[in-house]
Design an enzyme around this catalytic site. Structure first.
Site, short mmCIF file in Angstrom:
data_model
loop_
_atom_site.label_atom_id
_atom_site.label_comp_id
_atom_site.label_asym_id
_atom_site.label_seq_id
_atom_site.Cartn_x
_atom_site.Cartn_y
_atom_site.Cartn_z
N LYS A 157 36.35 24.13 61.03
CA LYS A 157 37.10 22.86 61.00
C LYS A 157 37.85 22.66 62.32
O LYS A 157 37.38 23.12 63.36
CB LYS A 157 38.01 22.82 59.77
CG LYS A 157 37.24 23.07 58.47
CD LYS A 157 38.03 22.76 57.23
CE LYS A 157 37.17 23.05 56.01
NZ LYS A 157 37.83 22.70 54.76
N GLY B 256 40.36 24.31 50.12
CA GLY B 256 41.65 24.64 50.70
C GLY B 256 42.78 24.72 49.68
O GLY B 256 43.95 24.78 50.04
N GLU C 147 35.84 16.02 54.11
CA GLU C 147 36.91 15.54 55.00
C GLU C 147 36.42 14.37 55.85
O GLU C 147 37.21 13.49 56.21
CB GLU C 147 37.42 16.72 55.86
CG GLU C 147 38.25 17.68 54.99
CD GLU C 147 38.07 19.15 55.29
OE1 GLU C 147 37.64 19.50 56.40
OE2 GLU C 147 38.36 19.96 54.40
N GLU D 252 30.53 21.01 47.40
CA GLU D 252 31.93 21.35 47.67
C GLU D 252 32.82 20.43 46.84
O GLU D 252 33.13 19.31 47.27
CB GLU D 252 32.26 21.16 49.16
CG GLU D 252 31.49 22.09 50.07
CD GLU D 252 32.24 22.36 51.37
OE1 GLU D 252 32.51 23.52 51.63
OE2 GLU D 252 32.56 21.40 52.09
N ASN E 173 32.76 27.31 58.36
CA ASN E 173 33.15 26.03 58.94
C ASN E 173 34.59 26.19 59.45
O ASN E 173 35.52 26.25 58.66
CB ASN E 173 33.05 24.94 57.85
CG ASN E 173 33.60 23.61 58.32
OD1 ASN E 173 33.87 23.41 59.50
ND2 ASN E 173 33.75 22.67 57.38
N SER F 158 37.29 27.27 48.61
CA SER F 158 38.12 28.46 48.38
C SER F 158 37.30 29.73 48.11
O SER F 158 37.66 30.54 47.26
CB SER F 158 39.12 28.21 47.25
OG SER F 158 40.02 27.18 47.62
N HIS G 65 30.65 16.08 55.16
CA HIS G 65 31.71 16.95 54.63
C HIS G 65 32.78 16.07 54.00
O HIS G 65 33.05 14.97 54.47
CB HIS G 65 32.30 17.80 55.77
CG HIS G 65 33.23 18.85 55.25
ND1 HIS G 65 34.53 18.56 54.91
CD2 HIS G 65 33.03 20.16 54.97
CE1 HIS G 65 35.10 19.67 54.45
NE2 HIS G 65 34.21 20.65 54.47
P1 13P Z 1 37.98 26.36 52.11
O1 13P Z 1 37.05 27.56 52.05
O2 13P Z 1 39.11 26.54 53.07
O3 13P Z 1 38.40 25.92 50.74
O4 13P Z 1 37.11 25.16 52.73
C1 13P Z 1 35.88 24.87 52.19
C2 13P Z 1 35.19 23.90 53.07
O5 13P Z 1 35.55 22.75 53.14
C3 13P Z 1 34.08 24.42 53.88
O6 13P Z 1 33.37 23.38 54.48
#
Ligand code: 13P
Length: 255
Positions: A11, A175, A97, A169, A9, A215, A95
């Protein structure tokens, strides 16, 4: 046997040239997989450019979001049909976010799950608790609520076709560099599968792939993937570095 799904992803990262370069490097370096599918999820504006790069390869293409109407006066939104036309096969819905930064509601997410799956897109429906919810001992309750509301009225045919994937997640792991331990991931994935057995059926729940995200790096991918209910990975930061992402794909082949 559930085929693992390794997804990057991207983002809101990478310009057009960077997206093309990254996709090209992954196409060139990633092994032809036998045990897993590999999915790239660029930003909306660069999907088409990445589609040209991955065309006729083993790499699949996804979108980070989708709208639930077919067409019309919905300024700024993108329909399932528009995505299908440019070669997208998978979409993320819910997601963290989108839930916590953009503020999407359970009702909106359910409409997206239903609309995208009706158009034969594979829906990766994301669930996971925040740190606050975890500390309050509410993780299980939150995840169950997300499953029940997001998947309400979903046809069993969609699941039987393999068009529903769940991504666990935990928000505290996204992150932050703080990954769920493999044991924690397994415990939560087993919990999710048990709840899916009740929501749909044990047989269908056994077919649904459950990805872990938060992560993930090449150094922890193999151990996470070796858990019996971890059926793939949804990777943010590490998917932006070709060698890291390719090493994770290799790890999936070795499990
Ligand atoms: P990270 O791997 O940067 O922690 O992000 C995970 C994520 O949100 C994937 O959709």
């Amino acid at each position: 046997m559930r085929t693992k799904l390794i997804a990057g992803n991207w983002k809101m990262n990478l310009g057009k040239a960077e997206s093309i370069t990254l996709a090209g490097e992954i196409r060139q370096k990633a092994p032809k997989t036998t045990k897993s599918q590999v999915l790239l999820i660029p930003s909306f504006v660069h999907i088409d450019a990445v589609a040209q790069v991955v065309s006729k390869s083993h790499l699949l293409l996804g979108a980070q979001d989708v709208y639930y109407e077919r067409s019309g006066a919905f300024t700024g939104e993108v329909s399932p049909e528009m995505l299908l036309e440019i070669g997208v096969s998978h979409v993320l819905v819910g997601h963290s976010e989108r839930r916590h930064v953009i503020g999407e509601t359970d009702a909106v997410l359910n409409k997206k799950v239903l609309a995208a799956s009706a158009e034969k897109l594979v829906v990766i429906y994301c669930v996971g608790e925040t740190l606050e919810e975890r500390n309050a001992g509410r993780a299980a309750e939150v995840i169950l609520h997300q499953l029940k509301t997001g998947l309400a009225n979903l046809s069993h045919d969609v699941i039987a076709m393999g068009h529903l994937v769940i991504a666990y997640e935990p928000v505290w792991a996204i992150g932050t560099g703080q990954t769920a331990t493999p044991a924690h991931a397994q415990e939560t994935h087993a919990f999710i599968r048990a709840r899916l057995s009740e929501i749909v059926s044990p047989e269908l729940a056994g077919q649904i792939r459950i990805q872990y995200g938060g992560s993930v790096k090449k150094s922890n991918a193999a151990e996470l993937l070796s858990q019996p209910d971890v059926d793939g990975l949804l990777i943010g930061g590490a998917s932006l570095i070709a060698d890291e992402f390719v090493a994770i794909i290799q790890a999936a082949e070795g499990v």
